[in-house]
Scaffold this motif. Sequence first.
Motif, PDB file in Angstrom:
ATOM      1  N   ALA A 258       0.830  -1.213   0.000  1.00 50.18           N
ATOM      2  CA  ALA A 258       0.000   0.000   0.000  1.00 50.18           C
ATOM      3  C   ALA A 258       0.857   1.254   0.000  1.00 50.18           C
ATOM      4  O   ALA A 258       0.486   2.277  -0.579  1.00 50.18           O
ATOM      5  N   THR A 259       2.017   1.195   0.648  1.00 48.32           N
ATOM      6  CA  THR A 259       2.931   2.338   0.659  1.00 48.32           C
ATOM      7  C   THR A 259       3.573   2.526  -0.713  1.00 48.32           C
ATOM      8  O   THR A 259       3.731   3.657  -1.194  1.00 48.32           O
TER       9      THR A 259
ATOM     10  N   ARG B 123      -0.428   3.242  -3.643  1.00 47.70           N
ATOM     11  CA  ARG B 123      -1.644   3.419  -2.847  1.00 47.70           C
ATOM     12  C   ARG B 123      -2.849   2.821  -3.577  1.00 47.70           C
ATOM     13  O   ARG B 123      -3.168   3.227  -4.708  1.00 47.70           O
TER      14      ARG B 123
ATOM     15  N   ASP C  51      -2.691   6.431   7.243  1.00 50.35           N
ATOM     16  CA  ASP C  51      -1.988   7.091   6.141  1.00 50.35           C
ATOM     17  C   ASP C  51      -2.925   7.825   5.194  1.00 50.35           C
ATOM     18  O   ASP C  51      -2.480   8.399   4.201  1.00 50.35           O
TER      19      ASP C  51
END
Length: 248
Positions: free
Chosen positions: A46-47, A50, A75
């Motif tokens: 996900a980092t 996204r 986040d």
Amino acid sequence: MQQTPPARVLVVDDDPTVAEVVTGYLDRAGFTVDRAADGPTALERATAARPDLVVLDLMLPGMDGLEVCRRLRADGPVPVIMLTARGDEEDRVLGLEIGADDYVTKPFSPRELVLRVESVLRRARALTTGHPGPAPLLRAAGLTLDPVARRATKDGARLPLTLREFDLLAFLLRHPGEACGREALMREVWGWEFGDLSTVTVHVRRLRSKIEDDPARPRLIQTVWGVGYRFDVPDGEDVMDGEGDDRA
């Protein structure tokens, strides 16, 4: 004419068979799909890229789905659909209470999951798509909702509403004094013709915790026994539609 890139979906499940089936159906439906088998890997993926939506198994090794959901949301907002075992009602409620937008119980129909993904993404796109013109602000009981900016405040303070909570409150504000059945709310707010009605119950409870002065004795969202819920405007007050000229 520039084409909109396909939505990116992250599938997080430690069962390789489930992950493969879900990935296959989502891929054929036109989504870009990434996979992870555990929480830390999901957070790394996900980092790196996204996702537009996460399909997240509740029972994961090491770090469970609830913690993964919390960290993903830390986040920034991202729609989440939880996958849960059929008998784990308490876990499904917990998932909804931390802000999951939907859940699907195992065993499930992959086609149904794809429909749920499409439904949640349609709602989520309202956060970023344009609007043909000014939409009225909804105001009542110290609450202000801006449907275009998807911003809600109470007495000037920002309300941290999830996608579904915002839509639910907006619907209730547009229908003050009306008894709304849970089936109708599910259809109008969630866009579902079928589903577990406890989803509505949990979202109402969570919404009360954010907008009521005393959630144990709600004065705004009233339960209409045998029917559903009703938004009661305080005496001498109406829901006001503004033109949106005071948007921040």
